[in-house]
Motif scaffolding. Sequence first.
Motif, PDB file in Angstrom:
ATOM      1  N   GLU A  96       6.041   2.379  -2.903  1.00 48.68           N
ATOM      2  CA  GLU A  96       5.775   3.561  -3.721  1.00 48.68           C
ATOM      3  C   GLU A  96       5.789   3.174  -5.183  1.00 48.68           C
ATOM      4  O   GLU A  96       6.670   2.442  -5.622  1.00 48.68           O
ATOM      5  N   GLY A 131       5.311  10.537  -4.808  1.00 52.75           N
ATOM      6  CA  GLY A 131       5.276   9.137  -5.214  1.00 52.75           C
ATOM      7  C   GLY A 131       4.024   8.492  -4.678  1.00 52.75           C
ATOM      8  O   GLY A 131       3.824   8.406  -3.473  1.00 52.75           O
ATOM      9  N   ARG A 133       1.174   6.016  -3.390  1.00 53.02           N
ATOM     10  CA  ARG A 133       1.178   4.767  -2.648  1.00 53.02           C
ATOM     11  C   ARG A 133       0.535   3.682  -3.492  1.00 53.02           C
ATOM     12  O   ARG A 133       0.017   3.922  -4.574  1.00 53.02           O
ATOM     13  N   TRP A 142       7.166  -0.831  -8.574  1.00 55.52           N
ATOM     14  CA  TRP A 142       7.124  -0.339  -7.196  1.00 55.52           C
ATOM     15  C   TRP A 142       8.504  -0.363  -6.567  1.00 55.52           C
ATOM     16  O   TRP A 142       9.327  -1.216  -6.874  1.00 55.52           O
TER      17      TRP A 142
END
Length: 497
Positions: A96, A131, A133, A142
């Motif tokens: 995420e 959030g 991808r 991330w």
Amino acid sequence: MQQIWYYSTNQKLNFAKKQVPVSLQTALFQGLADDEGLFMPSEIPTFPPDFLKNLSNKPYAEVAFQVLRLFTQAEIPDNQLLSICRSAYNFPIPMENLPPAPSEGGGGSLTPDPSPKEREEIPPPPSEGAGGRLEGAGGKLWLARLDQGPTASFKDFAARFMARAMQYFQKPDEKLTILVATSGDTGGAVGEAFKGLAGTQVFILYPIQEVSPIQKKQLDTIGDNVQAIAIDGKFDDCQNFVKQAFGDSDFAALRLSSANSINIGRVLPQVVYYVYMYLQVAENEEEIIFCVPSGNLGNSLGCEVARRMGLPIKKLIIGSNENKAFPVFLQSGDYQKISPSINCISNAMNVGNPSNLARYFELFGGMVDKNGIVHHQPDWATMQKHLAGYYVSDEATRQTMHRYWQQGILLEPHGAVGVKAYEDFIVQNPDYQDFKAIIVETAHPAKFTEMMQEILQVKPEMPQALANMLTRPEKVVYLPNDYGTIKNFILESSNSL
Ligand SMILES: *Cc1c(COP(=O)(O)O)cnc(C)c1O
């Protein structure tokens, strides 16, 4: 074909009875070297030319195969290794995007905790899908969720490889006893990985006060050839029991093997996901930052090994809870183990004297023994160049969980330690903000349901594997923190198996 040998981290100490380096097979089953040191590969193989380029867009099992074969090729044939990797790795790593960490003040470490009143007024964010991808979001930071395996922690990656590698080497008529100390997640991952394997029995020792109710349930209900032992003591006590048992000849007939993070078979597969995650975000073989919440330092060690193999890593940030011996060492050059270890809400990281410290010291030319006594100081300046350590209090962990939940990002305490460590690093090193960074979330929030409810007033949705486990029968005994009692129980119950 390159054979890699495994030698002991204690070799510098034992000139008189120098331990002969052993094969991977021996190191796997023996767990700990004869001189009680930890096994280290005689050489860390480096990526052949175009290695990363050829692996981009490859599935996890393929990356695992290519990375691991550099260590195993002399002992495990390629087709066997490939099928081990394919059967072990059948789950994804969701990544995420996180909002950029504040480089000074605002919202970072300097922001005071919102008062409980304010907290209540914050509407709970949507629980699903928040959030962005990997595709599209375009950020540089991330959160990698290593929690999609059968026991919902990153330990599944190592345990599933290790169990299969041991099964590959095991002769059909041999008996094998896995003795594992766990602060919560190792035991579950290892127990599940070995469950039902013929000729194998598993004893899992865990500190009853230090595991979450879900973790406890998970350990107690594996069943079959897996026996849980709840100890009235600390994780360090469980770990000490295992270490002592290995040196105890009364256990010889059981063919003891350890599956703790001290086993080299745990460290090697933990190299793989750093390579895989790197490939998900890097565009041009640029250097990136990893940040890893750490206890026994096995997870982060995989990252350091990956760097030495050739993965472009700008910095490895190691986050700890208040068991801060390693971060303090990285900051000051002075190693003082924490004894007894401190109970923090990130309970799988309550380790006062991390086992894998010996491997870190060895990699950087130093030597520390299992009691945390430094015999040779490592090259601290070089360590500082590649590593950074930050420790995070429980209060800061809670605040971080709140802050991210306000933005729809659910962190459990271990992951929150990682996120906060990264933030603290950026506050002190704002010029690193431009590097891509991956923070590792080590377990699924649903493993800590009670804590998530208490801290965030949310109930994370259970992954199917965890939900199934709640209905299984228990196989657990409760024992005092006493070497003799635990030993007798194991000897007796293994005779009856
Ligand atoms: C085991 C564990 C850790 C610590 O990993 P180490 O390899 O011991 O540093 C962190 N988080 C979770 C959820 C764990 O289970």
